[in-house]
Design an enzyme around this catalytic site. Structure first.
Site, PDB file in Angstrom:
ATOM      1  N   THR A  43      26.267  69.345 135.565  1.00  0.00           N
ATOM      2  CA  THR A  43      27.244  70.265 136.163  1.00  0.00           C
ATOM      3  C   THR A  43      26.571  71.553 136.604  1.00  0.00           C
ATOM      4  O   THR A  43      26.765  72.023 137.736  1.00  0.00           O
ATOM      5  CB  THR A  43      28.350  70.588 135.147  1.00  0.00           C
ATOM      6  N   TYR A  80      38.831  61.534 138.649  1.00  0.00           N
ATOM      7  CA  TYR A  80      39.722  61.146 139.750  1.00  0.00           C
ATOM      8  C   TYR A  80      40.300  59.758 139.523  1.00  0.00           C
ATOM      9  O   TYR A  80      41.488  59.617 139.279  1.00  0.00           O
ATOM     10  CB  TYR A  80      39.042  61.247 141.121  1.00  0.00           C
ATOM     11  N   TYR A 125      28.907  62.374 127.844  1.00  0.00           N
ATOM     12  CA  TYR A 125      29.241  63.745 128.243  1.00  0.00           C
ATOM     13  C   TYR A 125      30.757  63.855 128.328  1.00  0.00           C
ATOM     14  O   TYR A 125      31.383  63.266 129.211  1.00  0.00           O
ATOM     15  CB  TYR A 125      28.588  64.066 129.582  1.00  0.00           C
ATOM     16  N   LYS A 184      27.332  65.013 124.394  1.00  0.00           N
ATOM     17  CA  LYS A 184      27.478  66.434 124.700  1.00  0.00           C
ATOM     18  C   LYS A 184      28.971  66.731 124.655  1.00  0.00           C
ATOM     19  O   LYS A 184      29.735  66.252 125.490  1.00  0.00           O
ATOM     20  CB  LYS A 184      26.898  66.765 126.075  1.00  0.00           C
ATOM     21  N   ILE A 200      23.474  72.022 124.547  1.00  0.00           N
ATOM     22  CA  ILE A 200      22.976  71.903 125.911  1.00  0.00           C
ATOM     23  C   ILE A 200      23.513  73.130 126.629  1.00  0.00           C
ATOM     24  O   ILE A 200      24.691  73.226 126.946  1.00  0.00           O
ATOM     25  CB  ILE A 200      23.412  70.590 126.564  1.00  0.00           C
TER      26      ILE A 200
END
Length: 296
Positions: free
Chosen positions: A46, A109, A135, A163, A205
């Site tokens: 990201t 989505y 994640y 994460k 992270i």
């Protein structure tokens, strides 16, 4: 290479120069991070604006990171998408370049249910045969990996950790109670690292470590021997961590990384630069903290 690192990994920013990536600056930044004691490099996530990079750009940043790291720290590539087959294909290319691990975000989505998450992550792990870091960032994907699903995925030989960017310490504690002791738990929130460590987390992270890698990394190491000193270190840096939420990540950190010389201040649309006044305030905080430390 031990991909189950302890301490601070960095969600590395991607420097742009117009419509292209400044690969020389990217390499300089990676060396800066490694030389300042980070434990892992997370590429094309990201914070690295991976969703707006072309496949060729993603592969080039991975290639550079693997070469620069040269086994000193693990390189974890963000290869996850909402397309299972496309993720497999890209992950295999990343594997061929020598990454130590891939990081897979929950589908967005066309989000699925928990059975779909199990099938998605398992299918990728089976096909790629490379260590997988899950994640979980529901603020961006509008879905979460439920604790029972994580526990089931933790049984897979290639899925070694997660994460956790939920910002919910109770979620982390629930995970801790249902996964094996050697399943890695990393915070995805810089402002919540102390309670995360207290609950048994393996590290973070980090976004802020792009700019202050040594100082932020030291918090985890200090926490292992002196919790109160780690709290003092964290509180000294908190005035710099908090302003990163003034705008959407990675907008603020890109402004700060540009100030210290490892970015050009550019982002890719739909992201736009931070407001001038907010940038000025962020830099002022950085300089104020730098006067009381060896930040440079």
């Amino acid at each position: 290479m031990n991909i189950h690192f302890k301490g601070t990994g960095v969600a590395v920013t991607t420097p742009f120069n117009g419509q292209t990536i400044d690969y020389n600056l990217f390499e300089d930044h990676l060396n800066f991070l490694i030389n300042n004691n980070v434990e892992a490099l997370i590429i094309n996530g990201t914070t690295g604006e991976g969703s707006t990079l072309t496949e060729d750009e993603k592969l080039k940043t991975i290639e550079i990171a693997v070469r620069v790291a040269h086994g000193r720290v693990p390189v974890i590539a963000g290869t996850g998408t909402n397309n299972t087959q496309a993720t497999i294909e890209h992950s295999l290319k990343a594997k061929a370049l020598g990454v130590d691990s891939i990081m897979l975000i929950t589908p967005y989505y066309n989000k699925t249910n928990q059975r779909g998450l199990l099938a998605h992550f398992t299918t990728i792990a089976d096909a790629v045969e490379l260590p997988v870091l899950l994640y979980n960032v529901p603020a961006r994907t509008n879905m979460t990996i439920e604790q029972e699903t994580v526990a089931a995925l933790a049984e897979h030989p290639y899925i070694y950790g997660i994460k956790d960017a939920t910002g919910d310490i109770n979620y982390m504690k629930a995970l801790k109670s249902v996964v094996p002791d050697d399943f890695a738990l990393y915070s995805g929130n810089d402002d919540a690292v102390l309670p995360f460590y207290e609950a048994g987390g393996d590290g973070v992270i980090s976004v802020i470590a792009n700019a202050i890698p040594a100082e932020f990394s030291d918090i985890y190491r200090t926490y292992q021997v002196n919790r109160h000193e780690a709290e003092r270190q964290f509180n000294n840096l908190l005035p710099l961590i908090n302003p990163l939420s003034v705008d959407v990540n990675p907008i603020p950190i890109k402004a700060l990384v540009a100030y210290i010389g490892y970015a050009n201040g550019e982002l890719r649309l739909p992201l736009v630069p931070m407001l001038e006044q907010d940038t000025k305030q962020l830099i002022e905080v950085y300089n104020r903290i730098a006067k009381g430390s060896d930040l440079s």
